[in-house]
Design an enzyme around this catalytic site. Structure first.
Site, PDB file in Angstrom:
ATOM      1  CD  GLU A   1      -2.946  -1.133   2.310  1.00 55.77           C
ATOM      2  OE1 GLU A   1      -2.983  -0.142   3.052  1.00 55.77           O
ATOM      3  OE2 GLU A   1      -3.696  -2.108   2.453  1.00 55.77           O
TER       4      GLU A   1
ATOM      5  CG  HIS B   1      -8.687   6.494   2.363  1.00 55.12           C
ATOM      6  ND1 HIS B   1      -8.765   6.203   1.023  1.00 55.12           N
ATOM      7  CD2 HIS B   1      -8.076   5.425   2.942  1.00 55.12           C
ATOM      8  CE1 HIS B   1      -8.230   5.011   0.801  1.00 55.12           C
ATOM      9  NE2 HIS B   1      -7.802   4.515   1.951  1.00 55.12           N
TER      10      HIS B   1
ATOM     11  NE  ARG C   1      -4.152   5.504   3.482  1.00 57.07           N
ATOM     12  CZ  ARG C   1      -4.693   4.663   4.351  1.00 57.07           C
ATOM     13  NH1 ARG C   1      -5.066   5.101   5.545  1.00 57.07           N
ATOM     14  NH2 ARG C   1      -4.864   3.390   4.041  1.00 57.07           N
TER      15      ARG C   1
ATOM     16  CG  HIS D   1      -9.482   6.960   6.481  1.00 52.85           C
ATOM     17  ND1 HIS D   1     -10.483   6.007   6.418  1.00 52.85           N
ATOM     18  CD2 HIS D   1      -8.314   6.261   6.564  1.00 52.85           C
ATOM     19  CE1 HIS D   1      -9.949   4.792   6.460  1.00 52.85           C
ATOM     20  NE2 HIS D   1      -8.638   4.917   6.565  1.00 52.85           N
TER      21      HIS D   1
ATOM     22  NE  ARG E   1      -4.421   5.202   9.927  1.00 48.00           N
ATOM     23  CZ  ARG E   1      -4.811   4.345   8.978  1.00 48.00           C
ATOM     24  NH1 ARG E   1      -4.057   3.297   8.676  1.00 48.00           N
ATOM     25  NH2 ARG E   1      -5.936   4.541   8.323  1.00 48.00           N
TER      26      ARG E   1
END
Length: 517
Positions: free
Chosen positions: A114, A228, A275, A332, A367
């Site tokens: 990811e 997100h 992100r 998110h 994060r």
């Protein structure tokens, strides 16, 4: 009013709360409060997986550095190291509880990749339904032990001499109860439900943060809210679910309605950039009037590999036949929260926090993907160990209800969410933040003590209070860092990227030296 007693009271039924209960229940009397059902949590909705460095080709310090780089080096390094080094042990503990991670035909684990990870290290279950399977496995054990009180909302912490000794709560019928405990654990999730476009369960609206603040606990880093990049949206522009980042890890790319690659020249990692970077690119494209899509045409067997996203699309009339899924960035994850040490202790004795409501410092300013479920189990384990090792104290009980502050004048929920979206969203500036701050203060100044409030009045007060705290935090941080982007104090991407690379090299040498690697 009723009273109850228990050793440990956990508020919230996400993965961190359930794991804490599971790890304590053999030694302590444990009770869990959840607003609605056990399944109503962000953990249950988590798709992508859980990150951990377990392969022979991977190292904990690589995971550590990826976490720091994604977090723009705002992370607490000791806690972050704890997160990644405890990961493999906690994966094994989950397996012992019955969790079955996806495996290759030869029996080895399947690992996904990811955004902002330098290699594939994401364990998953059922392709893209990791959270559901984790919760279902742990929940079954918790339900068998009869630890959960559903439909119970914590409305006020009971604090005596700077020690939390219990919680006042209210059920769906308005009945109030005082529950006294030696340890109270906040596991209530974050605050993304305050935004109109968000990925969270409907119950996640910042209540735990408000509980802690009113009780006098320290809160930090509330300006860092992750958006997100790929929330699934329908033609009306409403969010109807999350589209996991793992899809981009398998080769999907972000495009506009003309087929232009949106991330092509925006970051060295392109569609797998952190992100915060991807969300800003999509936000600006949409602000310019363009639609944004996830192009999945390069992925074979999409429906088999990503059944949760496929189901979400079908349930909401979103066709995947053409290979383009309409997406938009939305709120998110909350990086900041109730400040804790690595064992979950807050600034108030007897009060602990774990999971998204807590700020251990492991996420920094942004994060890293799939570190949230990892955080939930790692710090639940540490918190449980800490509570087990505490000396039992005499329970304080019989304290009288003194009422609670509510708003004499209150706006609608829609107005609160629009203020958050318009002034404390993906991009902020001083003028907008001041506007938001004054707007929230107008209602906070009308608070009055009410002896018998309704749940709706308490929820409204909490949202106003949390919105005010976020606005104030965002106003105080005049730099742009990670998910907190100030258009009046922007960073130049090239210089920031050079800084990230330099810091990564410095940390790499330092950590390897410390680890003896």
């Amino acid at each position: 009013m009723k009273t109850r007693k228990t050793d440990v009271l956990i508020i919230g039924s996400g993965l961190s709360g359930l794991m804490t209960a599971e790890l304590l229940s053999s030694r302590k009397n444990v009770m869990i409060f959840t607003k609605k059902r056990v399944e109503d949590s962000n953990s249950y909705l988590a798709q992508g997986g859980i990150a951990t460095a377990m392969q022979e080709t991977d190292d904990w310090y690589d995971h550590f550095l990826d976490t720091l780089q994604a977090g723009c080096f705002h992370n607490e390094s000791a806690a972050t190291r704890q997160l990644v080094t405890d990961g493999p042990e906690m994966i094994q503990k989950l397996v012992e509880l019955g969790v079955q991670f996806d495996r290759q035909s030869n029996g080895t684990y399947q690992y996904g990749k990811e955004g902002a990870h330098n290699r594939a290290r994401i364990l998953h279950i059922g392709g893209d339904s990791t959270g559901k399977h984790l919760i279902d496995t742990v929940k079954k054990r918790i339900i068998e032990k009869d630890l959960v009180v559903e439909g119970e909302t914590a409305i006020k912490l009971i604090v005596k001499n700077n020690r939390c000794v219990g919680v006042w709560s209210m059920d769906e019928y308005g009945n109030m109860t005082a529950t006294y405990a030696q340890a109270v654990v906040l596991a209530t999730g974050g605050l993304s439900g305050l935004y109109p476009l968000n990925s969270n369960a409907s119950t996640i609206t910042g209540d735990g943060l408000a509980l802690a603040y009113v009780a006098g606990a320290e809160l930090t880093d509330l300006e860092f809210i992750q958006f997100h990049p790929t929330l699934l949206v329908n033609e009306e522009g409403k969010s109807v679910g999350l589209v996991t980042e793992a899809i981009r890890g398998e080769g999907a790319v972000l495009v506009d309605e003309y087929g232009n690659r949106l991330m092509k020249h925006e970051h060295p990692l392109e569609d797998l950039a952190p992100r915060d970077v991807v969300s800003r690119v999509l936000y600006r494209a949409r602000m310019a009037g363009n639609k944004t899509f996830l192009d999945i045409r390069s992925i074979n067997d999409f429906q088999k590999r990503f059944p949760t996203v496929t189901r979400l699309c079908k349930e909401n009339g979103v066709s995947i036949e053409k290979g383009l899924i309409l997406v938009a960035p939305g709120a998110h994850f909350t990086m900041g929260g109730v400040e804790t040490d690595v064992d979950g202790r807050t600034s108030i004795a007897g009060l602990y926090a774990v999971g998204e409501v807590a700020n251990t410092g492991v996420h920094g300013a942004n994060r890293l993907a799939s570190n949230s479920l990892l955080e939930g189990v790692v710090f639940a384990n540490r918190l449980a160990h800490s509570i087990r090792s505490e000396t039992d104290i005499a329970l304080i009980s019989g304290l009288e209800w003194e009422g609670i502050e509510i708003l004499a004048d209150s706006p609608t929920y829609e107005e609160i969410h629009e203020i958050m979206n318009n002034h404390i969203g993906i991009e902020r500036d001083e003028h907008g933040l001041n506007q938001a701050l004054r707007w929230f203060e107008r209602y906070i100044d009308t608070t009055v003590i009410h002896e018998f409030p309704s749940l709706g009045e308490i929820k409204k007060r909490n949202q106003i209070l949390v919105g005010w705290l976020v606005a104030g935090s965002a106003l105080q941080r005049t730099e742009s860092r990670g998910s907190h982007y100030r258009t009046d104090h922007p960073y130049q991407r090239e210089k920031w990227q050079q800084r990230r690379v330099k810091r990564r090299k410095e940390c790499y040498e330092s950590v390897k030296s410390t680890a003896g690697a």
